[in-house]
Design a protein around this motif. Structure first.
Motif, short mmCIF file in Angstrom:
data_model
loop_
_atom_site.label_atom_id
_atom_site.label_comp_id
_atom_site.label_asym_id
_atom_site.label_seq_id
_atom_site.Cartn_x
_atom_site.Cartn_y
_atom_site.Cartn_z
N SER A 49 27.05 -71.17 18.62
CA SER A 49 26.83 -71.66 19.72
C SER A 49 27.81 -71.56 20.71
O SER A 49 28.57 -72.50 20.93
CB SER A 49 26.45 -73.31 19.45
OG SER A 49 25.46 -73.28 18.50
N PHE A 50 27.77 -70.35 21.33
CA PHE A 50 29.10 -70.25 22.42
C PHE A 50 28.71 -70.83 23.76
O PHE A 50 27.56 -70.88 24.04
CB PHE A 50 29.10 -68.78 22.66
CG PHE A 50 29.68 -67.95 21.66
CD1 PHE A 50 31.02 -68.50 21.34
CD2 PHE A 50 29.03 -67.07 20.94
CE1 PHE A 50 31.65 -67.55 20.17
CE2 PHE A 50 29.63 -66.35 20.06
CZ PHE A 50 30.91 -66.57 19.74
N ASP A 51 29.64 -71.87 24.38
CA ASP A 51 29.33 -72.38 25.77
C ASP A 51 29.65 -71.55 26.95
O ASP A 51 29.05 -71.58 27.83
CB ASP A 51 30.15 -73.52 25.67
CG ASP A 51 29.79 -74.52 24.71
OD1 ASP A 51 28.84 -75.50 25.13
OD2 ASP A 51 30.37 -74.79 23.77
N TYR A 52 30.79 -70.48 26.81
CA TYR A 52 30.82 -69.50 27.79
C TYR A 52 31.32 -68.31 27.21
O TYR A 52 31.95 -68.32 26.19
CB TYR A 52 31.48 -70.12 28.87
CG TYR A 52 33.04 -70.65 28.21
CD1 TYR A 52 34.29 -69.95 28.87
CD2 TYR A 52 33.38 -71.77 27.62
CE1 TYR A 52 35.72 -70.37 28.29
CE2 TYR A 52 34.70 -72.08 27.41
CZ TYR A 52 35.70 -71.26 27.49
OH TYR A 52 36.80 -71.73 27.16
N ILE A 53 31.62 -67.20 28.03
CA ILE A 53 32.08 -65.83 28.12
C ILE A 53 33.35 -66.19 28.81
O ILE A 53 33.27 -66.38 29.87
CB ILE A 53 31.22 -64.87 28.29
CG1 ILE A 53 29.82 -64.98 27.48
CG2 ILE A 53 32.00 -63.47 28.23
CD1 ILE A 53 28.78 -63.98 28.05
N ASN A 54 34.49 -65.44 28.24
CA ASN A 54 35.53 -65.31 29.08
C ASN A 54 36.25 -64.05 28.79
O ASN A 54 36.52 -63.80 27.54
CB ASN A 54 36.49 -66.56 28.97
CG ASN A 54 37.93 -66.48 29.79
OD1 ASN A 54 38.89 -66.94 29.47
ND2 ASN A 54 37.68 -66.05 30.74
N SER A 85 22.86 -72.15 24.19
CA SER A 85 24.10 -73.35 24.61
C SER A 85 24.91 -72.57 25.71
O SER A 85 25.83 -73.33 26.18
CB SER A 85 24.92 -73.25 23.23
OG SER A 85 25.16 -72.07 22.65
N LEU A 86 24.64 -71.34 25.88
CA LEU A 86 25.72 -70.63 26.83
C LEU A 86 25.58 -71.08 28.30
O LEU A 86 24.25 -71.25 28.83
CB LEU A 86 25.16 -69.16 27.09
CG LEU A 86 26.11 -67.99 27.59
CD1 LEU A 86 27.45 -68.01 26.64
CD2 LEU A 86 25.60 -66.68 27.60
N LYS A 87 26.63 -71.57 28.94
CA LYS A 87 26.70 -72.06 30.38
C LYS A 87 27.05 -71.25 31.56
O LYS A 87 26.72 -71.47 32.50
CB LYS A 87 27.25 -73.30 30.18
CG LYS A 87 26.83 -74.49 29.39
CD LYS A 87 27.73 -75.78 29.38
CE LYS A 87 27.25 -76.80 28.34
NZ LYS A 87 27.72 -76.40 27.10
N ALA A 88 28.00 -70.53 31.17
CA ALA A 88 28.51 -69.56 32.29
C ALA A 88 29.40 -68.47 31.65
O ALA A 88 29.74 -68.22 30.50
CB ALA A 88 29.76 -70.47 32.80
N CYS A 89 29.82 -67.42 32.52
CA CYS A 89 30.66 -66.50 32.01
C CYS A 89 31.96 -66.46 33.09
O CYS A 89 31.88 -66.15 34.38
CB CYS A 89 30.07 -65.07 32.16
SG CYS A 89 30.77 -63.35 32.09
N VAL A 90 33.24 -66.23 32.68
CA VAL A 90 34.19 -66.43 33.50
C VAL A 90 34.93 -64.87 33.24
O VAL A 90 35.18 -64.59 32.21
CB VAL A 90 35.15 -67.29 33.01
CG1 VAL A 90 36.63 -67.50 34.22
CG2 VAL A 90 34.55 -68.77 33.11
#
Length: 439
Positions: free
Chosen positions: A189-194, A220-225
């Protein structure tokens, strides 16, 4: 306090104090903020003139009350043993020490005092918080490199555990590697990629070929930074489509701080709390908002090592919308990287070479500049400027590292030069491929 904060506190980085200081800075009104910046600029120059022999010699004609007398510091000025550059009362034992990536071709070792480094993390946590991401509950899918030596490898893995993140390799961008990545997104359950821009773009291309929207299998993914490399609009559009989440652009430098971060209005907001960012012309004269010039940065808090009017090696523009408290970076030139295609067909991110070339970085400052060119699929050429020619032992180590990170059977050539070819902006592109490719 979460595990990450506890680890910072345990290692002497006062994160709680840093967060309180950051909050107090942010609460200042425009007039008080103007006074704050003016005072911090004077204070940091006065401090290093008094306590740092290296800087006192370099800035011998400086009046700390007159900013125009403060010289611009270049990376070449810093290419000498770290012990010669540290302020009085500081040693490698009581500071944060690291190496620059060498992405600009001018590598060196640097130091930050522990409070300054804690402030760096306070700013990072603050910016991620804009998007409801935190290091306590938000799980990160991390596309970064990792050292392959046992000590460095396990150190990074331990830090990953403390920071609630899972690391994907940028050294292998094959379809098989991306298939494994995709399976990890299905089971975590990743929230974001960075991470680095280029490997994440390659992952998005893989998803497109597989006709997969990442959020559909990882809700669950919200954003990618993305960070460390230029983000082009078409790549951003591709990532947002294939990931199904916003792509946030970050710009930073390990020796300084987080420099700029895309805000909720999709503007690249500059860190004005702990840095003072200027745009200068070729003669080091300040340029007005809206004009293009070199990016010069002052670290307002680092007492261990001077980064005062430091020319980072990039060219940029501050928007006409900018204010002292809220500068907006409208344009950044540089930090693009090619993808290497190897004889086996394996692809590797250009930033792979940043890790490999760390092996030629020495604290004695022998190697001044270097670039790498891929001239054939199996042949790479390293051009470098140094005080002394690299020994056969050193070139052998570099060759072994290249093969260890990439694959066997590579031909690595070395050529020492008096001066390296630079772009019109004055920046070196650390890795480039001369191979015609379609990726």
């Amino acid at each position: 306090m979460n595990l990450f904060d506890l680890s910072l506190q345990f290692n002497g980085f006062p994160i709680r104090k840093a967060e309180h200081v950051l909050k107090a800075i942010q609460q200042k009104n425009e007039e008080d903020f103007k006074l704050y910046v003016a005072q911090k600029k004077q204070d940091i120059v006065a401090y290093h003139l008094k306590h740092t022999p290296f800087y006192k010699l370099l800035a011998k004609n400086t009046n700390h009350l007159d900013w125009n007398t403060v010289p611009v510091l270049t990376k070449r000025d810093l290419q000498q043993p770290l012990k010669n550059r540290l302020s009085e009362g500081f040693s490698k034992k009581n500071v944060y020490v690291n190496k620059t990536s060498g992405s600009s071709g001018d590598p060196f070792i640097f130091a930050k005092d522990k409070f300054s480094h804690a402030l760096t993390w306070a700013v990072i946590k603050d910016r991620f918080g804009w998007f409801n991401l935190n290091f306590k509950n938000s799980k990160q899918a991390r596309f970064y490199g990792i050292p392959l030596d046992k000590k460095g490898y396990y150190k990074e893995r331990f830090k990953d555990t403390l920071s609630n993140r899972f690391r994907f390799s940028v050294f292998d961008l094959s379809d098989d590697a991306f298939k494994r990545c995709l399976n990890s997104f299905k089971s975590n359950s990743f929230d974001y990629i960075n991470g680095y821009t280029s490997p994440i773009v390659q992952f998005a291309k893989y998803l497109k070929a597989q006709n997969v929207i990442l959020k559909s299998i990882s809700p669950s993914l919200k954003a990618c930074v993305v960070t460390s490399e230029m983000l082009f609009e078409d790549d951003k559009a591709l990532m947002e489509k294939q990931f199904g989440v916003p792509v946030i652009n970050e710009y930073g430098a390990s020796e300084l701080d987080l420099i700029a971060f895309q805000n909720l209005e999709k503007l690249w907001q500059v860190n004005s709390e702990t840095l003072f960012v200027e745009i200068l012309d070729k003669e080091n004269n300040p340029l007005p908002y809206g004009e293009e010039g070199k990016i010069v940065i002052t670290s307002l808090y680092n007492k261990a090592h001077p980064f005062i009017r430091y020319d980072i090696g990039d060219i940029g523009v501050l928007s006409k919308q900018s204010t002292l408290k809220k500068p907006i970076l409208e344009k950044l030139i540089g930090r693009t990287n090619d993808i290497a295609i190897l004889p086996s067909g394996k692809k590797a991110a250009g930033l792979t070479f940043y890790y490999i070339t760390k092996s030629i970085i020495e604290d004695d400052g022998n190697v001044k500049e270097f670039i790498i060119e891929q001239v054939k699929k199996n042949t790479f050429k390293i051009y470098y400027v140094s005080t002394e020619e690299l020994s056969s032992e050193k070139t052998k180590i570099i060759t072994q590292e290249m093969e260890r990170y990439l694959e066997k059977g590579l031909n690595i050539l070395f050529e020492r030069q008096n001066q390296l070819q630079r772009s019109k902006s004055g920046k070196l592109k650390q890795f480039s491929s001369l191979i015609q490719k379609n990726i």
